[in-house]
Design a protein around this motif. Structure first.
Motif, short mmCIF file in Angstrom:
data_model
loop_
_atom_site.label_atom_id
_atom_site.label_comp_id
_atom_site.label_asym_id
_atom_site.label_seq_id
_atom_site.Cartn_x
_atom_site.Cartn_y
_atom_site.Cartn_z
N HIS A 34 0.70 -1.00 0.05
CA HIS A 34 -0.05 0.11 -0.11
C HIS A 34 0.53 1.39 0.30
CE1 HIS A 34 -3.64 2.41 1.04
NE2 HIS A 34 -2.94 3.06 1.81
N PHE A 35 2.27 1.09 0.92
CA PHE A 35 2.86 2.30 1.45
C PHE A 35 3.80 2.53 -0.69
CE2 PHE A 35 4.01 1.38 5.49
CZ PHE A 35 3.04 1.83 6.13
N ILE A 36 3.61 1.71 -1.48
CA ILE A 36 4.88 1.80 -2.52
C ILE A 36 3.22 2.60 -3.71
CG2 ILE A 36 5.77 0.17 -4.59
CD1 ILE A 36 6.42 -1.61 -2.05
N GLU A 37 2.34 2.20 -3.29
CA GLU A 37 1.08 2.50 -4.84
C GLU A 37 0.90 3.96 -4.06
OE1 GLU A 37 -2.17 0.51 -4.29
OE2 GLU A 37 -1.34 -1.14 -3.99
N ASN A 38 1.59 4.67 -3.45
CA ASN A 38 1.04 6.08 -2.41
C ASN A 38 2.30 6.64 -2.57
OD1 ASN A 38 -1.78 6.05 -1.92
ND2 ASN A 38 -1.25 3.70 -1.47
N LEU A 39 3.77 6.18 -2.58
CA LEU A 39 5.01 6.95 -2.51
C LEU A 39 5.36 7.83 -4.03
CD1 LEU A 39 7.06 4.48 -0.91
CD2 LEU A 39 7.03 7.35 0.20
N GLU A 40 5.66 9.00 -4.04
CA GLU A 40 6.32 9.24 -5.45
C GLU A 40 6.94 9.78 -5.54
OE1 GLU A 40 3.94 12.30 -6.31
OE2 GLU A 40 2.32 11.50 -5.59
N ASP A 41 8.60 9.75 -4.37
CA ASP A 41 9.49 9.23 -4.92
C ASP A 41 9.71 7.92 -5.10
OD1 ASP A 41 12.96 8.88 -3.31
OD2 ASP A 41 12.98 11.02 -4.29
N THR A 42 10.50 7.62 -6.85
CA THR A 42 10.74 6.86 -6.83
C THR A 42 12.32 5.75 -6.43
OG1 THR A 42 10.94 7.74 -9.91
CG2 THR A 42 11.68 5.69 -8.83
N SER A 43 13.29 6.91 -5.67
CA SER A 43 14.19 5.96 -5.02
C SER A 43 13.86 5.61 -3.47
CB SER A 43 15.02 7.15 -4.59
OG SER A 43 14.72 8.17 -4.36
N LEU A 44 12.47 5.95 -2.89
CA LEU A 44 12.12 5.92 -1.75
C LEU A 44 10.85 4.67 -2.60
CD1 LEU A 44 10.11 9.03 -0.04
CD2 LEU A 44 12.06 7.32 1.07
N ASP A 92 -3.15 10.24 5.12
CA ASP A 92 -4.28 10.17 3.52
C ASP A 92 -2.59 10.73 2.63
OD1 ASP A 92 -4.59 12.31 1.23
OD2 ASP A 92 -5.02 14.22 2.21
N PRO A 93 -2.82 9.75 1.58
CA PRO A 93 -1.78 10.01 1.20
C PRO A 93 -0.98 10.67 0.01
CG PRO A 93 -3.26 8.25 -0.48
CD PRO A 93 -3.31 8.58 1.49
N ASP A 94 -2.23 11.61 -0.21
CA ASP A 94 -1.66 13.13 -0.82
C ASP A 94 -0.90 14.50 0.08
OD1 ASP A 94 -2.81 12.68 -2.80
OD2 ASP A 94 -5.13 13.13 -1.48
N ASN A 95 -0.85 13.74 1.12
CA ASN A 95 0.33 14.45 2.46
C ASN A 95 1.79 14.43 2.13
OD1 ASN A 95 -2.03 16.01 3.63
ND2 ASN A 95 -2.03 14.37 5.82
N GLY A 96 1.84 13.26 1.68
CA GLY A 96 3.58 13.22 1.05
C GLY A 96 4.08 11.92 1.15
N ASP A 97 4.74 11.89 0.72
CA ASP A 97 6.42 10.47 1.03
C ASP A 97 6.41 10.43 2.67
OD1 ASP A 97 5.77 10.42 -1.10
OD2 ASP A 97 7.59 10.48 -1.88
N GLU A 98 6.85 11.86 3.14
CA GLU A 98 7.19 11.96 5.05
C GLU A 98 6.28 11.42 5.61
OE1 GLU A 98 8.96 14.79 8.39
OE2 GLU A 98 10.21 15.09 6.03
N VAL A 99 4.80 11.96 5.53
CA VAL A 99 3.59 11.29 5.93
C VAL A 99 3.51 9.22 6.15
CG1 VAL A 99 0.83 10.42 6.57
CG2 VAL A 99 2.05 13.26 6.47
N ILE A 100 3.83 8.74 4.81
CA ILE A 100 4.20 7.54 4.76
C ILE A 100 5.26 7.22 5.68
CG2 ILE A 100 4.48 5.84 3.04
CD1 ILE A 100 2.63 7.59 0.85
N ILE A 101 5.95 7.53 5.26
CA ILE A 101 7.84 6.96 6.26
C ILE A 101 7.22 7.44 7.56
CG2 ILE A 101 9.80 7.78 6.55
CD1 ILE A 101 9.96 8.47 4.08
N LYS A 102 6.85 7.82 7.97
CA LYS A 102 5.86 8.17 9.49
C LYS A 102 5.24 6.80 9.64
CE LYS A 102 7.20 12.66 10.57
NZ LYS A 102 6.93 13.51 10.82
N HIS A 103 4.27 6.67 8.78
CA HIS A 103 3.61 5.70 9.14
C HIS A 103 3.72 4.59 9.06
CE1 HIS A 103 -1.03 6.19 8.88
NE2 HIS A 103 -0.82 4.99 8.90
N ALA A 104 5.36 4.55 8.19
CA ALA A 104 6.34 3.14 8.37
C ALA A 104 6.19 2.48 9.57
CB ALA A 104 6.81 2.49 7.13
N ILE A 105 7.20 3.84 9.69
CA ILE A 105 8.21 3.35 11.16
C ILE A 105 7.15 3.11 12.53
CG2 ILE A 105 9.04 4.98 13.34
CD1 ILE A 105 10.30 6.88 10.55
N LYS A 106 5.84 3.81 12.41
CA LYS A 106 5.22 3.59 13.34
C LYS A 106 4.52 1.85 13.53
CE LYS A 106 -0.16 4.35 15.16
NZ LYS A 106 -0.69 5.15 14.76
N GLY A 107 4.26 1.43 11.94
CA GLY A 107 3.68 0.20 11.99
C GLY A 107 4.50 -1.03 12.65
#
Length: 151
Positions: A34-44, A92-107
């Motif tokens: 799910h995270f990968i689908e929503n990330l913008e940055d290719t290297s991320l 909300d994945p629209d809040n950017g990659d940093e939100v997704i990273i923080k979500h991944a850390i929490k998970g």
């Protein structure tokens, strides 16, 4: 241990506990998809794909251990995992990659490490415990890496 078709009580407990742990691995796999689908940055996306690959490899290792103990590994995250995955996807994945990273850390921290440590405490044979600890150490490396991505 497996002895002519009979499980020992100890291996029954280990199989049950490892299957719960395996459900958590599947939960992590689905979260990273799910995270990968929503990330913008290719290297991320690539970094998250690498972590996803490790989670998948760990799920195979745990499944193999369950087979060695004479059990049948689960094949998905189960009902509780589906509910927690759904809750985990409420960002909300629209809040950017940093939100997704923080979500991944929490998970990784909460579900991947802390809950798993509680789950396996005093419920596994020595070999299974060693395998789980190796998996959790990888999860800790993921957390450290993910934290390094936040600017």
């Amino acid at each position: 241990m497996w002895n002519g078709g009979e499980h020992t009580l100890n291996s029954e407990q280990s199989i049950k506990t490892l299957n719960k742990f395996l459900q958590g691995q599947f939960m992590g796999i689905h979260a990273y998809e799910h995270f990968i689908e929503n990330l913008e940055d290719t290297s991320l996306k690539q970094s998250f794909s690498d972590i996803l690959t490790e989670h998948t490899k760990n799920a195979h290792i745990i499944s193999d251990r369950i087979h060695q103990l004479g059990g049948e590994p689960v094949t998905n995250e189960g009902v509780v995992g589906k509910a927690e995955s759904f809750i985990g996807n409420l960002f909300d994945p629209d809040n950017g990659d940093e939100v997704i990273i923080k979500h991944a850390i929490k998970g990784e921290n909460l579900y991947g490490i802390k809950m798993s440590e509680q789950l396996v405490r005093n419920k596994l044979d020595e070999d299974s415990l060693q395998i789980v600890h190796q998996v959790l150490n990888k999860d800790r490396e993921h957390v450290d890496y993910l934290k390094s991505l936040i600017h």
